[in-house]
Design a protein around this motif. Structure first.
Motif, short mmCIF file in Angstrom:
data_model
loop_
_atom_site.label_atom_id
_atom_site.label_comp_id
_atom_site.label_asym_id
_atom_site.label_seq_id
_atom_site.Cartn_x
_atom_site.Cartn_y
_atom_site.Cartn_z
N ARG A 133 0.86 -1.19 0.00
CA ARG A 133 0.00 0.00 0.00
C ARG A 133 0.89 1.23 0.00
NH1 ARG A 133 -4.45 -0.32 4.57
NH2 ARG A 133 -5.20 1.47 3.36
N SER A 134 0.38 2.35 -0.52
CA SER A 134 1.23 3.54 -0.61
C SER A 134 0.41 4.82 -0.48
CB SER A 134 2.00 3.56 -1.94
OG SER A 134 1.12 3.74 -3.03
N ARG A 135 1.11 5.89 -0.16
CA ARG A 135 0.49 7.21 -0.05
C ARG A 135 1.53 8.25 -0.47
NH1 ARG A 135 -3.37 9.62 3.63
NH2 ARG A 135 -3.87 11.65 2.72
N VAL A 136 1.16 9.16 -1.36
CA VAL A 136 2.08 10.21 -1.79
C VAL A 136 2.31 11.19 -0.65
CG1 VAL A 136 2.40 12.14 -3.38
CG2 VAL A 136 1.44 10.00 -4.22
N VAL A 137 3.60 11.47 -0.36
CA VAL A 137 3.93 12.39 0.72
C VAL A 137 4.83 13.53 0.22
CG1 VAL A 137 3.67 10.68 2.55
CG2 VAL A 137 5.88 10.91 1.42
N GLY A 138 4.82 13.76 -1.07
CA GLY A 138 5.59 14.87 -1.61
C GLY A 138 6.02 14.60 -3.03
#
Length: 276
Positions: A133-138
């Motif tokens: 799973r992933s989430r954009v943080v910049g």
């Protein structure tokens, strides 16, 4: 009440007497009573048992603390340029949050997340495996850098992709998100890089460029100091997209614990305006 039978207790006392060289009990058909030496040993034993309990309690506390410590991994650019601010913000909200950071290239970080060696990872490669799973943080942008003495430093027009592919670049090692992003951008035009030198850290890469080993592609975040001091200059590029995303990654089969969720929330909240 102590989980031991009377015969077993008697046997252990006899062994203790032999080890100490003392008679601890006077035994008779009607029962047993402590000798003066036995009374002294009982008094000393209370202190020993209290110390043992204290040791056991302290060890339990250390194990609990170790279990509560969040294990995190980050790629080099994120570890150097973003993670310190995230950690400071996390500690401002929760001073007791315990975090251990491992640093490696993006491939190594993904391997650590998959192996459950860390609960949360931060990577800068162009893609994330489907099992995570992933989430954009910049967001970030790569730039071509050279010394002021390099022939490219005086160019009036941007470099095109064939010129880049024909050059002998100083590059990061295989598995680096920076290298992977650059190689994919060049490969998108049907070309392939021919590296002159591979190095395992951004610091080594910058030092090699400053020493005149050749051009390099690095994160714009990592060369702000060298650009400001005039040690390096950026070279404009046309025909390729060198933008990339920073992502948090974690195992699809697990849920984030409280500290990991708080750190991820901080990273998302602190996305800078220039990150998009």
């Amino acid at each position: 009440m102590h989980g031991i039978s009377q015969p077993a207790a008697s046997l252990r006392l006899q062994r203790l007497e032999r080890r100490l060289g003392l008679q601890l009990l006077v035994r008779s058909p009607t029962g047993s009573r402590l000798t003066p030496a036995g009374q002294s040993v009982v008094g000393w034993a209370h202190g020993v048992l209290d110390a043992a309990r204290s040791l056991s309690d302290a060890a339990d506390a250390l194990r609990d603390k170790a279990r509560d410590r969040l294990q995190v991994a980050a790629s080099l650019t994120i570890a150097d340029e973003r993670f310190p601010q995230w950690l400071a913000a996390l500690h401002a909200a929760d001073p007791d949050a315990a975090v251990s950071l491992r640093v490696g290239n993006s491939t190594a970080v993904i391997d650590m997340v998959r192996a459950r060696a860390v609960a949360l990872g931060f990577v800068e490669g162009p893609r994330v495996p489907r099992d995570l799973r992933s989430r954009v943080v910049g967001r970030d942008e790569l730039v071509v850098v050279v010394t002021p003495q390099h022939r490219w430093a005086r160019r009036r027009r941007p470099l095109d992709v064939p010129e880049l592919a024909a050059a002998r670049f100083v590059v990061r090692e295989t598995g680096s998100g920076t290298r992977e992003t650059f190689e994919e951008a060049v490969a998108g035009r049907g070309l392939q890089l021919q590296p002159a030198l591979e190095l395992g850290s951004t610091a080594a890469l910058k030092a090699a460029v400053v020493a005149g080993e050749g051009p390099a592609v690095v994160s714009a975040l990592s060369v702000t100091g060298e650009i400001a001091s005039g040690q390096l200059v950026t070279v404009p590029v046309s025909g390729m997209d060198l933008r990339r995303r920073f992502r948090a990654v974690w195992s699809a089969g697990t849920s984030l614990g409280p500290t990991a969720a708080a750190l991820l929330a901080v990273a998302v909240r602190l996305v800078r305006p220039e990150d998009g």
